[in-house]
Write a protein that holds these residues in place. Structure first.
Motif, PDB file in Angstrom:
ATOM      1  N   ILE A  16      -1.089   9.479   0.304  1.00 35.10           N
ATOM      2  CA  ILE A  16      -1.949  10.589   0.672  1.00 35.10           C
ATOM      3  C   ILE A  16      -1.291  11.441   1.748  1.00 35.10           C
ATOM      4  O   ILE A  16      -1.516  12.643   1.835  1.00 35.10           O
ATOM      5  CB  ILE A  16      -3.327  10.071   1.111  1.00 35.10           C
ATOM      6  CG1 ILE A  16      -4.037   9.456  -0.100  1.00 35.10           C
ATOM      7  CG2 ILE A  16      -4.187  11.170   1.716  1.00 35.10           C
ATOM      8  CD1 ILE A  16      -5.262   8.667   0.231  1.00 35.10           C
ATOM      9  N   LEU A  17      -0.430  10.838   2.554  1.00 35.61           N
ATOM     10  CA  LEU A  17       0.225  11.575   3.616  1.00 35.61           C
ATOM     11  C   LEU A  17       1.040  12.750   3.102  1.00 35.61           C
ATOM     12  O   LEU A  17       1.183  13.755   3.782  1.00 35.61           O
ATOM     13  CB  LEU A  17       1.126  10.652   4.441  1.00 35.61           C
ATOM     14  CG  LEU A  17       0.406   9.592   5.257  1.00 35.61           C
ATOM     15  CD1 LEU A  17       1.421   8.696   5.955  1.00 35.61           C
ATOM     16  CD2 LEU A  17      -0.540  10.220   6.258  1.00 35.61           C
ATOM     17  N   ILE A  18       1.555  12.625   1.893  1.00 30.38           N
ATOM     18  CA  ILE A  18       2.302  13.744   1.327  1.00 30.38           C
ATOM     19  C   ILE A  18       1.397  14.972   1.265  1.00 30.38           C
ATOM     20  O   ILE A  18       1.804  16.082   1.557  1.00 30.38           O
ATOM     21  CB  ILE A  18       2.863  13.413  -0.076  1.00 30.38           C
ATOM     22  CG1 ILE A  18       3.977  12.378   0.032  1.00 30.38           C
ATOM     23  CG2 ILE A  18       3.391  14.671  -0.748  1.00 30.38           C
ATOM     24  CD1 ILE A  18       4.515  11.918  -1.295  1.00 30.38           C
ATOM     25  N   ALA A  34       1.047  17.638  -3.906  1.00 28.77           N
ATOM     26  CA  ALA A  34       0.078  16.931  -3.070  1.00 28.77           C
ATOM     27  C   ALA A  34      -1.271  16.744  -3.761  1.00 28.77           C
ATOM     28  O   ALA A  34      -1.967  15.761  -3.510  1.00 28.77           O
ATOM     29  CB  ALA A  34      -0.109  17.680  -1.762  1.00 28.77           C
ATOM     30  N   SER A  35      -1.644  17.660  -4.636  1.00 26.23           N
ATOM     31  CA  SER A  35      -2.978  17.639  -5.235  1.00 26.23           C
ATOM     32  C   SER A  35      -3.320  16.312  -5.924  1.00 26.23           C
ATOM     33  O   SER A  35      -4.331  15.695  -5.606  1.00 26.23           O
ATOM     34  CB  SER A  35      -3.129  18.799  -6.205  1.00 26.23           C
ATOM     35  OG  SER A  35      -4.391  18.772  -6.802  1.00 26.23           O
ATOM     36  N   PRO A  36      -2.509  15.826  -6.858  1.00 24.60           N
ATOM     37  CA  PRO A  36      -2.871  14.551  -7.491  1.00 24.60           C
ATOM     38  C   PRO A  36      -2.790  13.377  -6.512  1.00 24.60           C
ATOM     39  O   PRO A  36      -3.506  12.385  -6.662  1.00 24.60           O
ATOM     40  CB  PRO A  36      -1.869  14.406  -8.633  1.00 24.60           C
ATOM     41  CG  PRO A  36      -0.742  15.315  -8.306  1.00 24.60           C
ATOM     42  CD  PRO A  36      -1.314  16.409  -7.451  1.00 24.60           C
ATOM     43  N   ILE A  37      -1.951  13.509  -5.508  1.00 20.12           N
ATOM     44  CA  ILE A  37      -1.825  12.444  -4.519  1.00 20.12           C
ATOM     45  C   ILE A  37      -3.111  12.328  -3.700  1.00 20.12           C
ATOM     46  O   ILE A  37      -3.587  11.242  -3.414  1.00 20.12           O
ATOM     47  CB  ILE A  37      -0.592  12.679  -3.629  1.00 20.12           C
ATOM     48  CG1 ILE A  37       0.670  12.531  -4.484  1.00 20.12           C
ATOM     49  CG2 ILE A  37      -0.562  11.720  -2.454  1.00 20.12           C
ATOM     50  CD1 ILE A  37       1.931  13.020  -3.833  1.00 20.12           C
ATOM     51  N   GLU A 104      12.766  16.333  -7.644  1.00 19.42           N
ATOM     52  CA  GLU A 104      13.363  15.009  -7.456  1.00 19.42           C
ATOM     53  C   GLU A 104      12.378  14.067  -6.749  1.00 19.42           C
ATOM     54  O   GLU A 104      12.220  12.914  -7.142  1.00 19.42           O
ATOM     55  CB  GLU A 104      14.651  15.109  -6.643  1.00 19.42           C
ATOM     56  CG  GLU A 104      15.377  13.779  -6.514  1.00 19.42           C
ATOM     57  CD  GLU A 104      16.688  13.911  -5.767  1.00 19.42           C
ATOM     58  OE1 GLU A 104      16.996  12.984  -4.996  1.00 19.42           O
ATOM     59  OE2 GLU A 104      17.393  14.919  -5.946  1.00 19.42           O
ATOM     60  N   TYR A 105      11.681  14.569  -5.727  1.00 13.05           N
ATOM     61  CA  TYR A 105      10.668  13.749  -5.044  1.00 13.05           C
ATOM     62  C   TYR A 105       9.562  13.343  -6.015  1.00 13.05           C
ATOM     63  O   TYR A 105       9.097  12.209  -6.010  1.00 13.05           O
ATOM     64  CB  TYR A 105      10.052  14.507  -3.859  1.00 13.05           C
ATOM     65  CG  TYR A 105      10.981  14.658  -2.675  1.00 13.05           C
ATOM     66  CD1 TYR A 105      11.750  13.598  -2.208  1.00 13.05           C
ATOM     67  CD2 TYR A 105      11.079  15.871  -2.009  1.00 13.05           C
ATOM     68  CE1 TYR A 105      12.603  13.744  -1.124  1.00 13.05           C
ATOM     69  CE2 TYR A 105      11.922  16.032  -0.912  1.00 13.05           C
ATOM     70  CZ  TYR A 105      12.678  14.954  -0.475  1.00 13.05           C
ATOM     71  OH  TYR A 105      13.516  15.090   0.596  1.00 13.05           O
ATOM     72  N   ARG A 106       9.160  14.291  -6.850  1.00 13.40           N
ATOM     73  CA  ARG A 106       8.116  13.985  -7.832  1.00 13.40           C
ATOM     74  C   ARG A 106       8.567  12.881  -8.777  1.00 13.40           C
ATOM     75  O   ARG A 106       7.833  11.925  -9.036  1.00 13.40           O
ATOM     76  CB  ARG A 106       7.756  15.238  -8.626  1.00 13.40           C
ATOM     77  CG  ARG A 106       6.739  14.920  -9.721  1.00 13.40           C
ATOM     78  CD  ARG A 106       6.438  16.065 -10.592  1.00 13.40           C
ATOM     79  NE  ARG A 106       7.651  16.583 -11.199  1.00 13.40           N
ATOM     80  CZ  ARG A 106       7.657  17.629 -11.995  1.00 13.40           C
ATOM     81  NH1 ARG A 106       6.543  18.269 -12.249  1.00 13.40           N
ATOM     82  NH2 ARG A 106       8.781  18.047 -12.532  1.00 13.40           N
TER      83      ARG A 106
END
Length: 179
Positions: A16-18, A34-37, A104-106
């Motif tokens: 969630i911090l993302i 961030a939305s789905p996280i 890449e992060y995703r």
């Protein structure tokens, strides 16, 4: 040791911090990632309650029937979490990200979700024979194997937690630098 709901909470809370970071030049893409996280917040609470309930049943089991029922409830909680993780990974994969670094992060994040799902699958598979144990001795033998497999899954989740923390740190630094 059964998979701790606290470990699940640690992993998913960190995710969630993302969503709490602010991204400058790539604001919309950071928000898309961030939305789905952020949607995981409700999932974490629900999963923690389900696991606490299932583990409490084990603690209070007085006979084989109670053990079989607790095992089924544990599997049900794990299956529910796995389905939600699959949906979460799919939504994250579908986010429209053109930025090469954010992409890449995703991809790394989806990989971590898949690994976490795999650890849950291992715990579920270990628990399954406990639902079918026909004697208390058989249940004790199965439970010993279950503990070994869930200890392994717990170790895998700890490794995933470390990788995920590094991923969040990198993502946050990238988004902050873009502002």
């Amino acid at each position: 040791m059964p998979l701790s709901s606290q470990k699940a909470l640690t992993l998913l809370s960190s995710l969630i911090l993302i969503g709490l970071t602010s991204c400058g030049g790539s604001v919309s893409q950071c928000k898309q990632l961030a939305s789905p996280i952020n949607e995981a917040k409700g999932f974490v609470q629900e999963y923690e309650q389900d696991m606490d309930q299932a583990l409490a049943q084990f603690s209070s089991a007085q006979n084989l029937g109670d053990i079989n029922t607790a095992a089924k409830d544990y599997i049900s909680a794990v299956e529910k979490a796995r389905a939600q993780l699959d949906a979460f990974a799919q939504e994250t994969s579908n986010a429209s990200i053109d930025d090469e670094q954010l992409n890449e992060y995703r991809q790394q994040y989806v990989t971590l979700l898949t690994q976490w799902n795999g650890a849950l699958t291992s715990a579920r598979d270990a628990m399954q024979p406990l639902t079918e144990a026909s004697t208390e001795e058989e249940a004790r033998n199965v439970f010993s194997r279950f503990q070994a497999q869930t200890d392994s899954a717990y170790s895998a989740i700890q490794t995933i937690d470390l990788q995920e923390a590094a991923l969040i740190e990198g993502n946050n630094a990238y988004c902050d630098a873009s502002s």
